[in-house]
Design an enzyme around this catalytic site. Structure first.
Site, PDB file in Angstrom:
ATOM      1  N   GLU A 147       0.826  -1.206   0.000  1.00  0.00           N
ATOM      2  CA  GLU A 147       0.000   0.000   0.000  1.00  0.00           C
ATOM      3  C   GLU A 147       0.863   1.260   0.000  1.00  0.00           C
ATOM      4  OE1 GLU A 147      -3.054   0.038  -0.536  1.00  0.00           O
ATOM      5  OE2 GLU A 147      -3.916  -1.865   0.127  1.00  0.00           O
ATOM      6  N   ASP A 294      -4.462  -9.659  -8.486  1.00  0.00           N
ATOM      7  CA  ASP A 294      -4.844  -8.735  -9.552  1.00  0.00           C
ATOM      8  C   ASP A 294      -3.697  -7.925 -10.159  1.00  0.00           C
ATOM      9  OD1 ASP A 294      -4.577  -7.361  -7.163  1.00  0.00           O
ATOM     10  OD2 ASP A 294      -6.524  -6.380  -7.237  1.00  0.00           O
ATOM     11  N   GLU A 388     -18.607  -6.058  -2.368  1.00  0.00           N
ATOM     12  CA  GLU A 388     -17.243  -6.560  -2.230  1.00  0.00           C
ATOM     13  C   GLU A 388     -17.108  -7.973  -2.765  1.00  0.00           C
ATOM     14  OE1 GLU A 388     -13.855  -5.052  -0.323  1.00  0.00           O
ATOM     15  OE2 GLU A 388     -14.924  -4.378  -2.113  1.00  0.00           O
ATOM     16  N   GLU A 406     -12.362   0.505  -9.495  1.00  0.00           N
ATOM     17  CA  GLU A 406     -11.933  -0.374 -10.589  1.00  0.00           C
ATOM     18  C   GLU A 406     -12.943  -0.444 -11.735  1.00  0.00           C
ATOM     19  OE1 GLU A 406      -9.420  -1.214  -7.202  1.00  0.00           O
ATOM     20  OE2 GLU A 406     -11.612  -1.158  -7.380  1.00  0.00           O
TER      21      GLU A 406
END
Length: 815
Positions: A147, A294, A388, A406
């Site tokens: 992150e 991802d 989610e 996204e």
């Protein structure tokens, strides 16, 4: 951002040995080569309406950013319901979610290049000055390497990229002298100790001040990391190396990618979700394109675009071929087992895979991108937001929605590739839903439950870094942006890195190791970066014809391709496949069908029946697919039966100072003891039992007398623990899971069973907390000593004006 794209249809290939700057530019520019090609399938949107929607996005950004600066800065995030900043350590812990917070004004740094994209150059200049004046990167706090890389390092580099662009234009940032780059370099060196492993894979967390393994660091004992966590570094680290000339950053990121590539499952060419950073063993062996993997795929393709190293493209194409072979079940993307890729690992999808259609656009595989995007859009139209997680028949699996960008990202890239005004209408829907359901007086609040519209006191930095950037660019014409967006590539956090980095400071050894591991199918390269003017020349309704069958699919059963094939076959005379609801274990014909499908039936000692599928033992590939479907139906059928037998979740609410009822933990019920749904709640201070497992007579009865006892799970039956604390005078009990890191966010709701005996003698309430929720109480005890809780069937309002933060409400039923 997102993941992979791959090879069907028409196109042209990028020359494999072209000059790297040309390769990078060509690959990036292919997205916009046909912006005005698409005119059919939806009514064109007027320039005036596009401008109106673009201005609406600007107003929404001002609302979010302005409230952050007014109510939260210099805190990392805005809490939009209570109109204050979220400072780590001053708010109840949210577990791993808080690893993004490092007391470094996260939202401001993450928003820097968004300000420039939205033409807010004066605000950008002011923001850069604030970052240079106020932000400290030397805090004693443990943060996520992943992150911090994508949000903070990426934010600083994106800000630097646009600062030097503005300076070159001559009006703004004339005082700027690479200060953001120097901060990025400082942060890069702070992250490097995380790579001190034999594999080269980084530790998942690092202390900004003390690094790894020092006693003060409070980190360095971890053994596992996610594939995306280790594989989403190359863009930022390579850009830092190219900007500064310090090659070490790119070298470390390349080593991590090399190791992940080497550890892929060789027969399927898939990677798992979680890997041991020391041994390279796969810890979680399921594989998909969503959470945990991802951006690993995304960065392989984008590293090729930015850095011009064709080994990255070869690896990406190899993985993409496997994704389209096993994971893609149009329009669905379902996780599979890396060693048994014909066997689905779960029957639900997570929201993070919504980036994938956008990556498929960059790859050039337009048709499946359109299909999956439309499926996601139909889910959004049903629930207002993308949950989610949602099941294959499009029911809510996890109800939260933290304002993820996204889907907006994929919408933008599909519009850039096709010019189809349909995607402008999709973007308009996103804007309307955000304003109608998520907008609050102090910003935009994440959805706690898309079904009820309830909010969470949360506005993540990625909402400003990505959502508004993609939505604005969706409606902006070229002249609406003060620089050429085509000269940059988007990172996974939508930060902008200039393509000219491909020819800058190229001192990294770029040995092509890919061919050492696999024989590549050259056809994988044929469809990289197609020209959409060539792709759809004779059928202006191409995209509409793909979307139309999916319009109402969310209200029907799962549109699995194999089911359609089987339906067509038994309409022509073949026998329909066996359905789980019809199966009888005593029917010889059914057992024969199971055998044909490669499914074995095992009778367990406790009387239950276990089903196991070995696809390789099926009579044919169609039978293997039928067996897979049968197993999925069995799981869902069993889950539904369990769900009907389950007691509802209970609540543990911390009511003492400084929580005052704002922290509510989802707890599992017990099948014995006081039923909190029928009796008044139990309130009391908590105390740990000795022994902590509660499996024998307590040695500290005076400590738990009249209190709620804390007990650790394990070593004896729950009912035995309950009797021991009840005999010591406890008025209730909380059992805390001994499986470190477990959470009701990701695990099924746990229901404590009796011991097979009469449990009427147990009269106190008993609740179960997973490790993550239990640690919140234990941490509170360490800090405040006296902690009072309320055990009840649901959270109680603790006073006017106070907000409740309900943790972990998702319930998952598995077999």
């Amino acid at each position: 951002m997102s993941e992979a794209g791959g090879g069907r249809g028409f196109g042209y290939s990028v020359p494999q040995r072209a000059p790297w700057s040309l390769v990078a530019a060509t690959a990036a520019l292919c997205l916009v080569s046909a912006t005005s090609v698409w005119t059919a399938g939806a009514s064109p949107m007027s320039r005036e309406e596009k401008q109106k929607l673009g201005n609406q996005v600007l107003e929404m950004f001002d609302h979010a950013y302005g409230n952050y600066m007014e109510h939260a800065y210099p805190a990392d995030e805005l809490m939009p319901l209570t109109c204050r900043g979220r400072v780590r350590g001053q708010e109840p812990s949210r577990g791993d979610v808080d690893d993004a917070l490092g007391k470094f004004s996260l939202t401001l740094i993450d928003s820097l290049d968004t300000l420039v994209v939205l033409n807010k150059t004066k605000e950008f200049e002011d923001a850069v000055r604030k970052v240079l004046r106020d932000v400290n990167l030397d805090n004693d706090v443990v943060v996520s390497v992943f992150e911090t890389n994508i949000r903070v390092l990426g934010g600083l580099l994106g800000g630097h990229s646009l600062a030097i662009m503005l300076k070159e234009k001559g009006e703004y940032m004339q005082w700027y002298n690479d200060e953001l780059l120097q901060m990025a370099k400082q942060l890069g060196y702070k992250l490097l100790p995380a790579f001190n492993t034999t594999s080269g894979l980084p530790y998942p967390r690092i202390n900004l001040k003390f690094g790894i393994r020092k006693p003060e660091a409070r980190t360095g004992t971890e053994t596992d990391t996610c594939t995306a966590c280790a594989g989403t570094l190359i863009l930022e680290f390579a850009a830092l190396s190219r900007f500064t000339g310090a090659t070490i950053f790119e070298e470390y990121a390349r080593k991590a990618l090399d190791f992940l590539w080497e550890k892929r499952q060789r027969s399927s060419n898939l990677v798992g979700v979680t890997i041991n950073i020391h041994t390279g063993d796969w810890v979680r062996k399921d594989s998909g394109v969503g959470a945990g993997i991802d951006s690993y795929y995304e960065y392989l393709l984008k590293a090729y675009v930015l850095l011009g190293d064709d080994s990255f493209l070869e690896r990406f194409n190899t993985h993409y071929d496997a994704i389209m072979r096993y994971i893609s079940q149009p329009p669905l993307l379902l996780d599979v087992h890396i060693h048994k890729p014909m066997l689905n690992a779960r029957t639900w999808m997570d929201a993070l895979l919504a980036f994938f259609p956008g990556l498929q656009v960059l790859k050039g595989d337009i048709r499946p991108a359109i299909e999956t995007h439309e499926m996601l859009y139909q889910v959004i139209k049903k629930h207002n937001f993308l949950p989610e997680a949602f099941t294959t028949d499009f029911r809510v699996h996890w109800a939260q929605h933290p304002l993820r960008p996204e889907f907006a990202e994929s919408t933008y890239f599909l519009y850039k590739a096709t010019g189809d005004p349909y995607y402008l209408e999709v973007g308009k829907t996103l804007i309307e839903n955000l304003n109608k359901y998520a907008r609050v007086p102090c910003g935009f609040a994440a959805m706690k439950d898309v079904r009820t519209g309830s909010h969470e006191d949360r506005m993540d930095s990625f909402f400003l870094a990505e959502m508004f950037k993609y939505l604005y660019l969706l409606f902006a014409d070229k002249e609406d942006v003060i620089f050429d967006i085509e000269d940059y590539i988007f990172t996974t956090e939508a930060h902008l890195l200039p393509l000219w980095l491909s020819t800058t400071n190229q001192r990294i050894s770029k040995k092509n190791t890919t061919s050492e591991y696999t024989e590549l199918d050259d056809s994988n390269f044929d469809w990289t970066c197609p020209n959409t003017q060539i792709l759809f020349p004779n059928d202006p309704l191409y995209a509409q014809s793909i979307r139309e069958p999916l319009k109402n699919v969310v209200d029907k059963s799962c549109p699995r391709g194999i089911i359609r094939v089987r339906e067509e076959s038994f309409r022509s005379g073949a026998k329909p496949p066996l359905r789980a609801r019809d199966f009888m274990a005593t029917n010889p014909e059914h057992l024969e069908i199971l055998k044909k499908m490669g499914v074995s039936l095992i009778h367990l000692k406790d009387g239950r029946v276990q089903l196991v599928q070995h696809a390789i033992q099926a009579a044919s590939s169609i039978d293997a697919e039928d067996g897979l479907r049968f197993m999925q139906e069995m799981i869902e059928l069993s889950s539904q039966q369990q769900k009907e037998q389950q007691l509802p979740p209970r609540a543990v609410q911390i009511v003492s100072h400084p929580f005052f009822g704002r922290v509510v933990l989802t707890a599992g019920p017990a099948q014995f003891g006081l039923d909190l749904s029928k009796h008044k709640e139990t309130r009391g201070f908590v105390a740990s039992s000795k022994p902590y497992n509660g499996c024998s007579e307590l040695t500290n009865p005076e400590a738990v007398m009249g209190k709620i006892a804390l007990i650790q799970r394990g070593q004896c039956m729950f009912a035995e623990k309950a009797r021991n604390i009840q005999n010591a005078g406890a008025i209730g009990g909380i059992v805390i899971d001994d499986n470190e890191g477990s959470s009701s966010d990701t695990a099924p709701l746990f229901q404590m069973a009796g011991d097979g005996k009469d449990t009427d003698d147990i009269t106190i309430p008993m609740l179960f907390l997973f490790s993550k929720e239990g640690s919140i109480i234990l941490d509170a005890i360490r800090e405040y000593e006296e902690v009072e809780v309320l055990l009840s069937d649901k959270a109680k309002d603790r006073g006017k004006g106070k907000k409740s933060f309900v943790f972990s409400l998702a319930l998952i039923f598995l077999t």
